[in-house]
Design a protein around this motif. Structure first.
Motif, PDB file in Angstrom:
ATOM      1  N   SER A 158       0.829  -1.211   0.000  1.00 42.79           N
ATOM      2  CA  SER A 158       0.000   0.000   0.000  1.00 42.79           C
ATOM      3  C   SER A 158       0.863   1.260   0.000  1.00 42.79           C
ATOM      4  O   SER A 158       0.363   2.365  -0.270  1.00 42.79           O
ATOM      5  CB  SER A 158      -0.938   0.013   1.211  1.00 42.79           C
ATOM      6  N   GLN A 159       2.159   1.108   0.283  1.00 45.02           N
ATOM      7  CA  GLN A 159       3.064   2.258   0.228  1.00 45.02           C
ATOM      8  C   GLN A 159       3.165   2.826  -1.178  1.00 45.02           C
ATOM      9  O   GLN A 159       3.558   3.979  -1.354  1.00 45.02           O
ATOM     10  CB  GLN A 159       4.451   1.844   0.721  1.00 45.02           C
ATOM     11  N   TYR A 160       2.795   2.041  -2.171  1.00 49.48           N
ATOM     12  CA  TYR A 160       2.829   2.526  -3.547  1.00 49.48           C
ATOM     13  C   TYR A 160       1.796   3.630  -3.787  1.00 49.48           C
ATOM     14  O   TYR A 160       1.847   4.306  -4.811  1.00 49.48           O
ATOM     15  CB  TYR A 160       2.598   1.380  -4.536  1.00 49.48           C
ATOM     16  N   THR A 161       0.864   3.802  -2.867  1.00 51.95           N
ATOM     17  CA  THR A 161      -0.096   4.892  -2.989  1.00 51.95           C
ATOM     18  C   THR A 161       0.454   6.192  -2.414  1.00 51.95           C
ATOM     19  O   THR A 161      -0.167   7.245  -2.559  1.00 51.95           O
ATOM     20  CB  THR A 161      -1.408   4.545  -2.252  1.00 51.95           C
ATOM     21  N   ASN A 162       1.590   6.099  -1.743  1.00 51.60           N
ATOM     22  CA  ASN A 162       2.220   7.273  -1.142  1.00 51.60           C
ATOM     23  C   ASN A 162       3.390   7.716  -2.023  1.00 51.60           C
ATOM     24  O   ASN A 162       4.420   7.052  -2.094  1.00 51.60           O
ATOM     25  CB  ASN A 162       2.721   6.931   0.267  1.00 51.60           C
ATOM     26  N   GLU A 163       3.214   8.826  -2.708  1.00 47.69           N
ATOM     27  CA  GLU A 163       4.218   9.285  -3.665  1.00 47.69           C
ATOM     28  C   GLU A 163       5.602   9.420  -3.048  1.00 47.69           C
ATOM     29  O   GLU A 163       6.616   9.081  -3.667  1.00 47.69           O
ATOM     30  CB  GLU A 163       3.782  10.635  -4.251  1.00 47.69           C
ATOM     31  N   SER A 164       5.671   9.875  -1.829  1.00 46.42           N
ATOM     32  CA  SER A 164       6.964  10.178  -1.209  1.00 46.42           C
ATOM     33  C   SER A 164       7.478   9.053  -0.316  1.00 46.42           C
ATOM     34  O   SER A 164       8.181   9.312   0.657  1.00 46.42           O
ATOM     35  CB  SER A 164       6.848  11.471  -0.396  1.00 46.42           C
ATOM     36  N   TYR A 165       7.123   7.788  -0.629  1.00 46.86           N
ATOM     37  CA  TYR A 165       7.542   6.697   0.255  1.00 46.86           C
ATOM     38  C   TYR A 165       9.055   6.522   0.309  1.00 46.86           C
ATOM     39  O   TYR A 165       9.572   5.945   1.267  1.00 46.86           O
ATOM     40  CB  TYR A 165       6.862   5.387  -0.124  1.00 46.86           C
ATOM     41  N   ASP A 166       9.786   6.996  -0.719  1.00 47.95           N
ATOM     42  CA  ASP A 166      11.249   6.887  -0.679  1.00 47.95           C
ATOM     43  C   ASP A 166      11.933   8.248  -0.572  1.00 47.95           C
ATOM     44  O   ASP A 166      13.142   8.363  -0.762  1.00 47.95           O
ATOM     45  CB  ASP A 166      11.760   6.144  -1.921  1.00 47.95           C
ATOM     46  N   TYR A 167      11.145   9.270  -0.252  1.00 52.14           N
ATOM     47  CA  TYR A 167      11.692  10.622  -0.142  1.00 52.14           C
ATOM     48  C   TYR A 167      12.431  10.765   1.191  1.00 52.14           C
ATOM     49  O   TYR A 167      11.895  10.367   2.244  1.00 52.14           O
ATOM     50  CB  TYR A 167      10.563  11.644  -0.233  1.00 52.14           C
ATOM     51  N   PRO A 168      13.641  11.291   1.192  1.00 46.88           N
ATOM     52  CA  PRO A 168      14.409  11.424   2.451  1.00 46.88           C
ATOM     53  C   PRO A 168      13.652  12.248   3.491  1.00 46.88           C
ATOM     54  O   PRO A 168      13.289  13.403   3.217  1.00 46.88           O
ATOM     55  CB  PRO A 168      15.690  12.137   2.010  1.00 46.88           C
ATOM     56  N   PRO A 169      13.397  11.702   4.664  1.00 52.20           N
ATOM     57  CA  PRO A 169      12.599  12.419   5.670  1.00 52.20           C
ATOM     58  C   PRO A 169      13.292  13.657   6.231  1.00 52.20           C
ATOM     59  O   PRO A 169      12.625  14.570   6.721  1.00 52.20           O
ATOM     60  CB  PRO A 169      12.372  11.368   6.762  1.00 52.20           C
TER      61      PRO A 169
END
Length: 382
Positions: free
Chosen positions: A146-157
């Motif tokens: 379901s993380q694929y629905t979150n555009e920024s799942y690999d964006y540096p926090p």
């Protein structure tokens, strides 16, 4: 046990039944009195006296026996068990099942209904286990994918980018920078227009923005040379490539959402939900049958009546229907097809990323070789 002791224990049970009702139910909860036939109520007379706080009611012992108290309790309990076994042999299987459950819990209702419920077919139980496993598998996979629905799942926090950083695409910035004739015009290329939509916040897009900003920084400080800084040129090319990789990742995410997540969510929330409802209907029919049997037993036992047979037919019908629903859920090819779509989307993304970086690598390698040659030449002339 002596005859005199047996008579005493029996008299104790009768006294307890004819005396105060509180003494009658101390050993067994009241619920048992409603589910056992009268014949079993009578057979439990002595048991209740013995089970009251685990002791004998010695006040009713008219025999005057002076035997050791603990040994007497043990012998009486053993004879009670033998009497119960003998009594069970003369009753129907359903009555015996209820009585066995009662005896096995020593007067406690914990787990009573679970052990006395009508047994379901082994095939049905196996289907239930498989459906539960399928449901767990869907929940585990969806919890991650379901993380694929979150555009920024690999964006540096810990990365902080301004609105201006996100205002234009890398392509737009490169075009503006190529036509800029002054530092102010070059800086304007990084300034977001008022109506700009923020650019995607993915790891690849973040790398692209950082690479282009670094390239421009090197360009603006290289004012003393007419030759382009090779590192600045390579960073610009890298920025363009990373933006393309980021767009490919977004395309992958969209494909996974529509071809995998939607399908597995439908299976979990629709197909498996239907199976759960069918299983609940079976459980309700099962409880209704057992309640009817209990009522029949309480009325004196005997052969099963028409009401019991009707409840049995309802349970059989509900069980067959639930088995059909569960088999349909287990046999449907949709989950596997959806998984295949997930793999295809990931493969397409990685293939596209490989193509983009494969095109970039030779250009950067050439810049690196030229710079190294110039460096060696300059060192040789020194």
């Amino acid at each position: 046990m002596s005859d005199q002791s047996k008579t005493t224990a029996t008299n104790d049970g009768k006294a307890s039944d004819n005396g105060a009702s509180s003494s009658r139910h101390h050993g067994l909860p009241k619920i048992h009195a409603h589910i056992l036939p009268a014949s079993l109520e009578s057979a439990l007379g002595r048991t209740r006296v013995l089970n009251h706080k685990g002791t004998l009611d010695t006040s009713q012992d008219t025999s005057g026996a002076k035997e050791d108290y603990e040994k007497k309790v043990a012998r009486d309990k053993e004879e009670d068990k033998n009497a119960e076994r003998h009594h069970l042999s003369s009753h129907s299987s359903s009555t015996a099942s209820a009585y066995i459950c009662l005896a096995s819990h020593d007067g406690q209702v914990s787990g009573f209904w679970q052990e006395c419920l009508t047994e379901l077919p082994a095939d049905y139980v196996e289907l239930e286990t498989r459906v539960d496993a399928l449901r767990s598998a869907h929940m585990k996979m969806l919890a991650v994918t379901s993380q694929y629905t979150n555009e920024s799942y690999d964006y540096p926090p810990n990365l902080r980018e301004s609105f201006n950083d996100l205002g234009r695409t890398i392509g737009e910035k490169v075009t503006l920078l190529s036509s800029a004739s002054s530092p102010s015009e070059a800086q304007a290329a990084f300034t977001a227009p008022p109506s700009a939509k923020p650019q995607p916040k993915t790891f690849n897009h973040a790398i692209a923005r950082a690479a282009l900003a670094s390239s421009q920084l090197l360009h603006t400080t290289n004012t003393g040379s007419t030759k382009e800084d090779p590192l600045a040129a390579a960073l610009e090319k890298y920025a363009i490539a990373e933006e393309k990789v980021g767009e490919a990742r977004l395309n992958q995410d969209a494909q996974i959402q529509s071809r995998f997540l939607a399908g597995w969510s439908t299976t979990l929330n629709t197909n498996l939900k239907f199976a759960t409802q069918a299983r609940k209907s079976v459980e309700n029919a099962r409880l209704s049958l057992d309640a009817t049997k209990g009522k029949k037993m309480n009325q004196g036992g005997g052969e099963p009546g028409g009401e019991v047979e009707k409840k049995e037919d309802e349970l059989v019908a509900q069980t067959e229907e639930a088995e059909g629903v569960m088999r349909n859920v287990l046999d449907t090819p949709e989950p596997l097809r959806n998984l295949s779509e997930l793999i295809a989307a990931q493969m397409e993304y990685h293939k596209r990323a490989h193509e983009i970086l494969s095109d970039l690598a030779p250009a950067v390698d050439q810049l690196q070789e030229e710079q190294e040659a110039d460096y060696r030449k300059a060192r040789g002339n020194a």
